[in-house]
Design a protein around this motif. Structure first.
Motif, PDB file in Angstrom:
ATOM      1  N   HIS A   1       4.568   9.499   0.786  1.00 41.89           N
ATOM      2  CA  HIS A   1       5.063  10.451  -0.203  1.00 41.89           C
ATOM      3  C   HIS A   1       6.374  11.044   0.289  1.00 41.89           C
ATOM      4  O   HIS A   1       6.675  11.035   1.486  1.00 41.89           O
ATOM      5  N   PHE A   2       7.171  11.563  -0.651  1.00 40.26           N
ATOM      6  CA  PHE A   2       8.438  12.189  -0.280  1.00 40.26           C
ATOM      7  C   PHE A   2       8.198  13.621   0.164  1.00 40.26           C
ATOM      8  O   PHE A   2       7.403  14.359  -0.434  1.00 40.26           O
ATOM      9  N   ASN A   3       8.904  14.001   1.232  1.00 40.65           N
ATOM     10  CA  ASN A   3       8.812  15.338   1.781  1.00 40.65           C
ATOM     11  C   ASN A   3      10.232  15.900   1.846  1.00 40.65           C
ATOM     12  O   ASN A   3      11.081  15.364   2.557  1.00 40.65           O
ATOM     13  N   LEU A   4      10.502  16.963   1.103  1.00 35.99           N
ATOM     14  CA  LEU A   4      11.840  17.545   1.017  1.00 35.99           C
ATOM     15  C   LEU A   4      11.878  18.897   1.722  1.00 35.99           C
ATOM     16  O   LEU A   4      11.039  19.768   1.461  1.00 35.99           O
ATOM     17  N   ILE A   5      12.852  19.055   2.605  1.00 32.71           N
ATOM     18  CA  ILE A   5      13.068  20.327   3.290  1.00 32.71           C
ATOM     19  C   ILE A   5      14.529  20.704   3.106  1.00 32.71           C
ATOM     20  O   ILE A   5      15.432  19.942   3.460  1.00 32.71           O
TER      21      ILE A   5
ATOM     22  N   VAL B   1       0.803  -1.224   0.000  1.00 41.49           N
ATOM     23  CA  VAL B   1       0.000   0.000   0.000  1.00 41.49           C
ATOM     24  C   VAL B   1       0.838   1.278   0.000  1.00 41.49           C
ATOM     25  O   VAL B   1       0.281   2.375  -0.052  1.00 41.49           O
ATOM     26  N   LYS B   2       2.161   1.177   0.059  1.00 40.35           N
ATOM     27  CA  LYS B   2       2.980   2.385   0.174  1.00 40.35           C
ATOM     28  C   LYS B   2       2.874   3.285  -1.050  1.00 40.35           C
ATOM     29  O   LYS B   2       3.125   4.495  -0.962  1.00 40.35           O
ATOM     30  N   GLY B   3       2.508   2.723  -2.206  1.00 36.28           N
ATOM     31  CA  GLY B   3       2.331   3.527  -3.406  1.00 36.28           C
ATOM     32  C   GLY B   3       3.473   3.361  -4.388  1.00 36.28           C
ATOM     33  O   GLY B   3       4.538   2.831  -4.057  1.00 36.28           O
ATOM     34  N   GLU B   4       3.236   3.809  -5.621  1.00 40.19           N
ATOM     35  CA  GLU B   4       4.265   3.763  -6.650  1.00 40.19           C
ATOM     36  C   GLU B   4       5.333   4.813  -6.375  1.00 40.19           C
ATOM     37  O   GLU B   4       5.083   5.815  -5.704  1.00 40.19           O
ATOM     38  N   PHE B   5       6.534   4.563  -6.912  1.00 38.14           N
ATOM     39  CA  PHE B   5       7.617   5.521  -6.738  1.00 38.14           C
ATOM     40  C   PHE B   5       7.340   6.785  -7.560  1.00 38.14           C
ATOM     41  O   PHE B   5       7.107   6.714  -8.771  1.00 38.14           O
ATOM     42  N   VAL B   6       7.331   7.926  -6.866  1.00 37.72           N
ATOM     43  CA  VAL B   6       7.144   9.219  -7.528  1.00 37.72           C
ATOM     44  C   VAL B   6       8.225  10.158  -7.002  1.00 37.72           C
ATOM     45  O   VAL B   6       8.224  10.513  -5.820  1.00 37.72           O
ATOM     46  N   GLU B   7       9.159  10.536  -7.860  1.00 33.77           N
ATOM     47  CA  GLU B   7      10.245  11.401  -7.415  1.00 33.77           C
ATOM     48  C   GLU B   7       9.732  12.801  -7.110  1.00 33.77           C
ATOM     49  O   GLU B   7       8.786  13.290  -7.718  1.00 33.77           O
ATOM     50  N   VAL B   8      10.378  13.431  -6.129  1.00 38.48           N
ATOM     51  CA  VAL B   8      10.045  14.799  -5.741  1.00 38.48           C
ATOM     52  C   VAL B   8      11.354  15.571  -5.633  1.00 38.48           C
ATOM     53  O   VAL B   8      12.317  15.083  -5.050  1.00 38.48           O
ATOM     54  N   ARG B   9      11.406  16.761  -6.179  1.00 36.66           N
ATOM     55  CA  ARG B   9      12.607  17.583  -6.053  1.00 36.66           C
ATOM     56  C   ARG B   9      12.229  19.055  -6.143  1.00 36.66           C
ATOM     57  O   ARG B   9      11.209  19.419  -6.719  1.00 36.66           O
ATOM     58  N   ASN B  10      13.066  19.884  -5.543  1.00 34.03           N
ATOM     59  CA  ASN B  10      12.882  21.326  -5.618  1.00 34.03           C
ATOM     60  C   ASN B  10      13.600  21.857  -6.860  1.00 34.03           C
ATOM     61  O   ASN B  10      14.784  21.565  -7.067  1.00 34.03           O
ATOM     62  N   GLU B  11      12.883  22.594  -7.670  1.00 32.95           N
ATOM     63  CA  GLU B  11      13.446  23.081  -8.931  1.00 32.95           C
ATOM     64  C   GLU B  11      14.678  23.943  -8.719  1.00 32.95           C
ATOM     65  O   GLU B  11      15.613  23.922  -9.511  1.00 32.95           O
ATOM     66  N   ASP B  12      14.709  24.726  -7.635  1.00 36.22           N
ATOM     67  CA  ASP B  12      15.827  25.632  -7.398  1.00 36.22           C
ATOM     68  C   ASP B  12      16.817  25.071  -6.383  1.00 36.22           C
ATOM     69  O   ASP B  12      17.573  25.817  -5.752  1.00 36.22           O
ATOM     70  N   SER B  13      16.845  23.756  -6.195  1.00 37.76           N
ATOM     71  CA  SER B  13      17.724  23.136  -5.209  1.00 37.76           C
ATOM     72  C   SER B  13      19.190  23.276  -5.614  1.00 37.76           C
ATOM     73  O   SER B  13      19.534  23.229  -6.799  1.00 37.76           O
ATOM     74  N   ILE B  14      20.059  23.416  -4.620  1.00 35.13           N
ATOM     75  CA  ILE B  14      21.497  23.442  -4.878  1.00 35.13           C
ATOM     76  C   ILE B  14      22.051  22.032  -5.014  1.00 35.13           C
ATOM     77  O   ILE B  14      23.222  21.856  -5.345  1.00 35.13           O
ATOM     78  N   PHE B  15      21.195  21.033  -4.775  1.00 36.05           N
ATOM     79  CA  PHE B  15      21.628  19.640  -4.847  1.00 36.05           C
ATOM     80  C   PHE B  15      21.291  19.053  -6.217  1.00 36.05           C
ATOM     81  O   PHE B  15      20.204  19.311  -6.756  1.00 36.05           O
ATOM     82  N   PRO B  16      22.199  18.272  -6.788  1.00 32.98           N
ATOM     83  CA  PRO B  16      21.963  17.702  -8.122  1.00 32.98           C
ATOM     84  C   PRO B  16      20.728  16.818  -8.154  1.00 32.98           C
ATOM     85  O   PRO B  16      20.490  16.016  -7.229  1.00 32.98           O
ATOM     86  N   LYS B  17      19.960  16.966  -9.232  1.00 32.20           N
ATOM     87  CA  LYS B  17      18.742  16.181  -9.393  1.00 32.20           C
ATOM     88  C   LYS B  17      19.045  14.683  -9.341  1.00 32.20           C
ATOM     89  O   LYS B  17      18.329  13.908  -8.697  1.00 32.20           O
ATOM     90  N   GLU B  18      20.110  14.266 -10.005  1.00 31.99           N
ATOM     91  CA  GLU B  18      20.443  12.843 -10.079  1.00 31.99           C
ATOM     92  C   GLU B  18      20.739  12.271  -8.694  1.00 31.99           C
ATOM     93  O   GLU B  18      20.378  11.132  -8.385  1.00 31.99           O
ATOM     94  N   LEU B  19      21.393  13.069  -7.856  1.00 33.00           N
ATOM     95  CA  LEU B  19      21.694  12.616  -6.499  1.00 33.00           C
ATOM     96  C   LEU B  19      20.414  12.475  -5.681  1.00 33.00           C
ATOM     97  O   LEU B  19      20.235  11.488  -4.955  1.00 33.00           O
ATOM     98  N   ILE B  20      19.522  13.447  -5.795  1.00 28.38           N
ATOM     99  CA  ILE B  20      18.253  13.399  -5.055  1.00 28.38           C
ATOM    100  C   ILE B  20      17.449  12.162  -5.451  1.00 28.38           C
ATOM    101  O   ILE B  20      16.950  11.418  -4.592  1.00 28.38           O
ATOM    102  N   VAL B  21      17.322  11.934  -6.756  1.00 20.35           N
ATOM    103  CA  VAL B  21      16.530  10.801  -7.238  1.00 20.35           C
ATOM    104  C   VAL B  21      17.161   9.481  -6.819  1.00 20.35           C
ATOM    105  O   VAL B  21      16.456   8.535  -6.423  1.00 20.35           O
ATOM    106  N   THR B  22      18.487   9.404  -6.855  1.00 23.94           N
ATOM    107  CA  THR B  22      19.175   8.185  -6.419  1.00 23.94           C
ATOM    108  C   THR B  22      18.855   7.860  -4.969  1.00 23.94           C
ATOM    109  O   THR B  22      18.575   6.701  -4.612  1.00 23.94           O
ATOM    110  N   LEU B  23      18.867   8.881  -4.120  1.00 30.01           N
ATOM    111  CA  LEU B  23      18.595   8.661  -2.700  1.00 30.01           C
ATOM    112  C   LEU B  23      17.117   8.380  -2.449  1.00 30.01           C
ATOM    113  O   LEU B  23      16.766   7.591  -1.559  1.00 30.01           O
ATOM    114  N   GLU B  24      16.243   9.010  -3.217  1.00 25.15           N
ATOM    115  CA  GLU B  24      14.817   8.713  -3.077  1.00 25.15           C
ATOM    116  C   GLU B  24      14.530   7.257  -3.440  1.00 25.15           C
ATOM    117  O   GLU B  24      13.738   6.588  -2.754  1.00 25.15           O
ATOM    118  N   LYS B  25      15.160   6.783  -4.496  1.00 25.89           N
ATOM    119  CA  LYS B  25      14.960   5.378  -4.888  1.00 25.89           C
ATOM    120  C   LYS B  25      15.482   4.445  -3.805  1.00 25.89           C
ATOM    121  O   LYS B  25      14.888   3.398  -3.532  1.00 25.89           O
TER     122      LYS B  25
END
Length: 471
Positions: A461-465, A83-107
């Protein structure tokens, strides 16, 4: 003559009717007496001494043993995965962190619900998806073993009697609680070391210091605190260095995300917290012997309230409130020994043992301040002697004043519901991660009957701060 005979028959018939009515009346009267006796017997209040001996035992622990076992724990895990749900990546458009790194850690977080982050031994923990992921990001390159420490600090470690790499950490850093030292080069002219120092307090706060080495001195570049060490490691991604670790929920003692710090002059503020938290809860009834529609309707009606931030720890709770059912506030009930112990000294009462004797209770939600304890309910129970109003504590019935055994569910809410003259006991347990179980049972004196059991598992769901400074 015929008139006399007729009168005689009428007279006999009248006597017969009177006798019949008299006997019928006596029969009805006896029947009502029996009903009254049965009612009185059912409602008869048990004497104080007997009530004390019946109730002063670990009844709630017995209730737990009725339904929780390894097979149910596995069923809860499988359902939570479902029931946890399908994987849906979440990221902040103006983040100083690389998108690829965020998605890797979310996965990585998404796949980590296989419980491999909750193993007991260090060897088992190293086989988790977290370690697999950070190894792929090059974490092992910056870890130091004892041989490397000897090569880097020969003048300090030579003939020092150091037996382990942790002894070397303490000696080199000058910190008794230094847990890790990582070595890397952020620039050609820099020899950088990251020191991870535990505060030594019960809450597990960790100080992380980014330094550069000048001769044998560590010059501080930046410093930040974390809530826990969380198997922290240094990684390199796109020519930047990061410190990454598993974010810990101290209330539930579970890892529910990761936190990344970009290493540099402003590391404290340049961080990203990625949490994988409940968005809503999915219920599944797995046991139900009740044909009482009112009970089932009651459970259905409290689902949303019970699983709200107010009463349930779902990664955002600061202080849980106690859930109540049909317990009545006991006005004027005072336990003198508790008067100076508690800020709130409110008591409630209900005949939850269905024995004609009200039991008084004080309930509170215990939020742990150390890594050794988990959020749970505490409750004390009392009986009042009707003869002299004296109060006796049911000390063996009390809940939550000793630590919950490892691997056992923790009781987090308990309340009572009266339906058609019967009092049902409702117990909500935290089982693992963000998974809960509601167990409803009927207590009749000391006889426990399991009525209903529900699994309660989160859709997530993913929650990014970003940029949150930990204090």
């Amino acid at each position: 003559m015929r008139k006399k005979v007729l009168k005689m028959y009428i007279y006999v018939f009248a006597i017969f009717c009177c006798a019949f009515l008299f006997c019928a009346g006596k029969t009805v009267y006896k029947s009502q007496d029996n009903l009254a006796e049965i009612g009185e017997e059912k409602c008869e209040k048990i004497d104080f001494i007997s009530a004390y001996h019946l109730l002063n035992q670990n009844l709630f622990e017995k209730s737990l043993a009725q339904w929780f076992d390894d097979s149910l724990e596995q069923e809860i895990f499988l359902y939570s995965e479902n029931v946890k749900g399908e994987f849906v990546e979440v990221r902040n458009e103006d983040s100083i962190f690389p998108k690829e790194l965020i998605v890797t850690l979310e996965k990585m977080i998404y796949q980590s619900l296989d419980s491999t982050l909750h193993k007991i031994t260090w060897e088992e923990t190293q086989q988790s998806i977290y370690f697999d992921t950070i190894r792929e990001l090059g974490a092992e390159e910056f870890e130091l073993n004892l041989e490397e420490m000897n090569d880097l600090f020969p003048a300090i470690l030579k003939n020092s009697g150091v037996e382990s790499v942790y002894d070397a950490y303490k000696l080199i850093s000058g910190e008794e609680n230094c847990e890790e030292i990582f070595h890397f080069q952020m620039a050609n002219d820099q020899d950088n070391y990251l020191l991870v120092v535990n505060s030594g307090g019960s809450a597990g706060t960790v100080n992380v210091r980014l330094t550069k080495r000048v001769e044998d001195e560590f010059i501080l570049i930046s410093e930040f605190q974390t809530s826990n060490s969380g198997y922290g490691r240094v990684i390199r991604f796109d020519n930047d260095f990061y410190y990454v670790f598993l974010e810990y929920n101290y209330n539930l003692k579970n890892y529910d995300g990761v936190r990344i710090y970009r290493l540099g002059n402003n590391s404290e503020k340049e961080n990203l917290k990625i949490k994988y938290l409940p968005e809503s809860y999915i219920w599944k009834n797995i046991y139900n012997t009740s044909e009482e529609a009112e009970l089932n309707s009651y459970i259905e009606n409290i689902k949303a309230e019970l699983t709200s931030d107010k009463y349930l720890e779902n990664g955002k709770m600061e202080e849980a409130e106690v859930f109540y059912g049909d317990e009545e506030e006991a006005e004027g009930f005072i336990v003198p020994a508790n008067e100076e112990l508690y800020f709130s000294n409110e008591y409630y009462m209900i005949d939850f043992a269905n024995m004609g004797v009200p039991v008084y209770m004080r309930k509170s939600s215990f939020i742990p301040s150390s890594y050794r304890d988990i959020w749970h309910l505490r409750s004390s129970f009392y009986l009042q002697n009707p003869e002299d109003d004296s109060i006796t504590e049911l000390d063996k019935l009390e809940i939550g004043y000793s630590a919950t055994s490892v691997g056992k569910p923790a009781l987090v809410q308990m309340w009572f519901k009266e339906i058609k003259g019967q009092i049902y006991t409702c117990c909500l347990y935290h089982v693992s991660d963000y998974n809960y179980v509601l167990n409803v049972f009927l207590l009749e004196r000391e006889e426990i009957t399991r009525i209903r059991t529900d699994m309660i598992c989160p859709k997530r769901h993913f929650n990014l701060i970003e940029g949150e400074v930990y204090h």
